[in-house]
Scaffold this motif. Structure first.
Motif, PDB file in Angstrom:
ATOM      1  N   THR A  59      92.175  55.629   8.085  1.00  0.00           N
ATOM      2  CA  THR A  59      93.009  54.621   7.406  1.00  0.00           C
ATOM      3  C   THR A  59      93.637  54.566   6.674  1.00  0.00           C
ATOM      4  OG1 THR A  59      90.339  53.664   7.806  1.00  0.00           O
ATOM      5  CG2 THR A  59      91.760  51.975   6.263  1.00  0.00           C
ATOM      6  N   ASN A 100     100.073  45.479   4.459  1.00  0.00           N
ATOM      7  CA  ASN A 100      98.593  46.600   4.564  1.00  0.00           C
ATOM      8  C   ASN A 100      97.925  46.686   4.131  1.00  0.00           C
ATOM      9  OD1 ASN A 100     100.135  46.245   6.780  1.00  0.00           O
ATOM     10  ND2 ASN A 100     100.460  48.688   7.167  1.00  0.00           N
ATOM     11  N   ALA A 148      96.145  43.483   1.741  1.00  0.00           N
ATOM     12  CA  ALA A 148      95.498  42.685   3.374  1.00  0.00           C
ATOM     13  C   ALA A 148      94.045  44.013   3.784  1.00  0.00           C
ATOM     14  CB  ALA A 148      96.181  42.376   5.000  1.00  0.00           C
ATOM     15  N   ILE A 149      93.649  44.546   2.936  1.00  0.00           N
ATOM     16  CA  ILE A 149      92.250  45.316   2.983  1.00  0.00           C
ATOM     17  C   ILE A 149      91.467  44.357   2.784  1.00  0.00           C
ATOM     18  CG2 ILE A 149      90.231  47.268   2.249  1.00  0.00           C
ATOM     19  CD1 ILE A 149      93.069  48.973   1.733  1.00  0.00           C
ATOM     20  N   ASP A 150      90.341  44.401   4.100  1.00  0.00           N
ATOM     21  CA  ASP A 150      89.231  43.425   3.952  1.00  0.00           C
ATOM     22  C   ASP A 150      88.174  44.488   4.187  1.00  0.00           C
ATOM     23  OD1 ASP A 150      87.206  41.409   3.769  1.00  0.00           O
ATOM     24  OD2 ASP A 150      88.137  40.113   5.629  1.00  0.00           O
ATOM     25  N   THR A 151      87.296  44.525   3.178  1.00  0.00           N
ATOM     26  CA  THR A 151      87.144  46.050   3.447  1.00  0.00           C
ATOM     27  C   THR A 151      85.255  45.639   2.097  1.00  0.00           C
ATOM     28  OG1 THR A 151      86.209  48.358   3.523  1.00  0.00           O
ATOM     29  CG2 THR A 151      88.018  47.206   1.779  1.00  0.00           C
ATOM     30  N   ASP A 152      83.802  46.532   2.671  1.00  0.00           N
ATOM     31  CA  ASP A 152      82.690  46.568   1.810  1.00  0.00           C
ATOM     32  C   ASP A 152      82.752  47.566   0.947  1.00  0.00           C
ATOM     33  OD1 ASP A 152      81.722  43.625   2.528  1.00  0.00           O
ATOM     34  OD2 ASP A 152      80.616  44.618   3.549  1.00  0.00           O
ATOM     35  N   LYS A 205      83.667  49.971  -1.435  1.00  0.00           N
ATOM     36  CA  LYS A 205      84.137  50.336  -2.389  1.00  0.00           C
ATOM     37  C   LYS A 205      85.746  50.899  -3.009  1.00  0.00           C
ATOM     38  CE  LYS A 205      79.455  49.194  -4.736  1.00  0.00           C
ATOM     39  NZ  LYS A 205      78.904  49.957  -5.346  1.00  0.00           N
ATOM     40  N   ALA A 220      88.465  49.446  -1.394  1.00  0.00           N
ATOM     41  CA  ALA A 220      88.953  48.112  -2.354  1.00  0.00           C
ATOM     42  C   ALA A 220      89.316  48.389  -3.541  1.00  0.00           C
ATOM     43  CB  ALA A 220      87.494  47.072  -2.369  1.00  0.00           C
ATOM     44  N   ARG A 240      92.920  49.355  -2.745  1.00  0.00           N
ATOM     45  CA  ARG A 240      93.969  47.522  -3.176  1.00  0.00           C
ATOM     46  C   ARG A 240      93.907  47.561  -3.924  1.00  0.00           C
ATOM     47  NH1 ARG A 240      90.128  43.862  -0.448  1.00  0.00           N
ATOM     48  NH2 ARG A 240      89.255  44.559  -2.205  1.00  0.00           N
ATOM     49  N   ASP A 241      92.955  47.347  -5.357  1.00  0.00           N
ATOM     50  CA  ASP A 241      93.375  46.043  -6.088  1.00  0.00           C
ATOM     51  C   ASP A 241      94.407  47.137  -7.146  1.00  0.00           C
ATOM     52  OD1 ASP A 241      91.044  44.402  -5.088  1.00  0.00           O
ATOM     53  OD2 ASP A 241      90.044  45.497  -6.536  1.00  0.00           O
TER      54      ASP A 241
END
Length: 374
Positions: free
Chosen positions: A251, A267, A270-274, A276, A279, A282-283
């Protein structure tokens, strides 16, 4: 005398081993998680220089006081004060700190004698610079490593341009852009640590080192250190945590496979995931400075094939320019001074940043690089 020594920011001791001595260094400011100040950097440099030429010192052990951290980084609030005191620079304290810190990091990386680092607890920023430079780097089940400089508009320095570029695949770039936290297993996988040893074995590590007969043969002393640490590493294998980087490598490589830095940022954002860990990574980028993301990417690109000496010379140039620019002061204000976590970044999108602005951070701000003599 005893009380004064115990309150010194760095403690030094020379302990008799079976042969020769073990030099022991303790970063000793628990209240700031052993964060480095200029005084501490100078103390470290002076003692490393002295012990290099002391034939009685066979090996060195580096640790942090307390159970919470080896070192949480540089004293960022002191750097902030220096930056806001003279906007646009020169920022004397900060620039002196960076130059001497990087010189100390280079000393660690090139030190002939074995240096064992006990990388327990929080190891961030300048703390990772210390650990990464040592010849024998131990991590424990409580090790927490991060280079979250993007959140304060800095960049992974202290040799980060070196060790992040030497990580597998795009792991180094991903960690640099997101400030993602990693653990002991990740540290070993990415090459910034050598051994996992459970923290309960720390006293056994010291005892095993002191049982060695050190002499003036540097290569044999490195072998003696490995011999001392190996059984404790093998005995700790069952306590090693599950890593995050290796399982996510496919990934990570995909996210960082963009046409340019802007698409890489897209990219990751735009991560859309559970998941942690992903995520949170990304943050980290989402809340960080987009200008910093650009200079982080460019710094890593430009130093990709650089020597260690060239890396530190490039880092002091970028750090000097960054500290003179208001973005850093704003990042530290929002995260550590006012703690409103609402930085007013110069640009909301990386695509809004003029090329001329980014270029300015990669132009020499002085006639001679302070680390030209490395």
């Amino acid at each position: 005398m005893e009380e004064r020594l115990m309150t010194a920011p760095v403690l030094f001791d020379e302990v008799a081993a079976a042969g020769g001595k073990l030099g022991r260094i303790t970063l000793n400011v628990e209240s700031t998680l052993n964060s480095l100040t200029l005084e501490m950097v100078d103390l470290l440099q002076s003692k490393l220089d002295a012990w290099r030429n002391d034939d009685s010192i066979g090996a060195i052990f580096v640790e942090g006081a307390g159970e919470k951290a080896l070192c949480a980084g540089g004293d960022v609030q002191a750097l902030h004060a220096s930056a806001v005191e003279t906007p646009g620079g020169p920022c004397d304290y900060a620039e002196t700190f960076f130059a001497r810190e990087y010189r100390m990091n280079y000393t660690l990386h090139t030190y002939p004698k074995p240096i064992v680092c006990w990388g327990h607890g929080i190891v961030m920023g300048g703390g990772l610079g210390v650990m990464a430079g040592c010849g024998h780097r131990i991590v424990t089940e409580r090790t927490r490593i991060a280079m979250p400089e993007v959140t304060i508009a800095l960049f992974p320095d202290v040799g980060g341009s070196w060790f992040l570029n030497h990580m597998p695949g795009s792991a180094g770039l991903f960690l640099a852009l997101t400030g993602a936290s990693i653990n002991a297993a990740d540290a070993i996988y990415t090459g910034i640590a050598d051994r996992f040893i459970a923290s309960e074995h720390k006293s056994s590590v010291i005892d095993a080192l002191l049982a060695q007969s050190f002499d003036d043969d540097v290569n044999k002393n490195h072998a003696r250190v490995r011999h001392a640490l190996r059984p404790l590493s093998e005995a700790s294998e069952g306590a090693k945590p599950e890593g995050q980087v290796e399982p996510h490598m496919a990934t990570i490589n995909q996210l960082c496979d963009g046409d340019d830095i802007h698409s890489i940022i897209d990219n990751i954002m735009a991560i859309d995931t559970d998941d942690k860990w992903l995520a949170k990574a990304r943050d980290g980028l989402a809340h960080g400075s987009k200008l910093a993301a650009l200079w982080i990417h460019r710094q890593m690109t430009e130093t990709r094939h650089a020597s260690l000496r060239e890396v530190f010379q490039a880092e002091i140039q970028l750090a000097t320019n960054v500290i003179r620019y208001p973005e850093f002061a704003e990042g530290v204000r929002a995260l550590l001074i006012d703690k409103d976590r609402n930085p007013q970044w110069s640009y909301s999108s990386s695509r809004d940043i003029p090329e001329s602005i980014l270029n300015g951070f990669f132009n020499a701000p002085w006639h001679q690089n302070p680390l030209a003599d490395l």
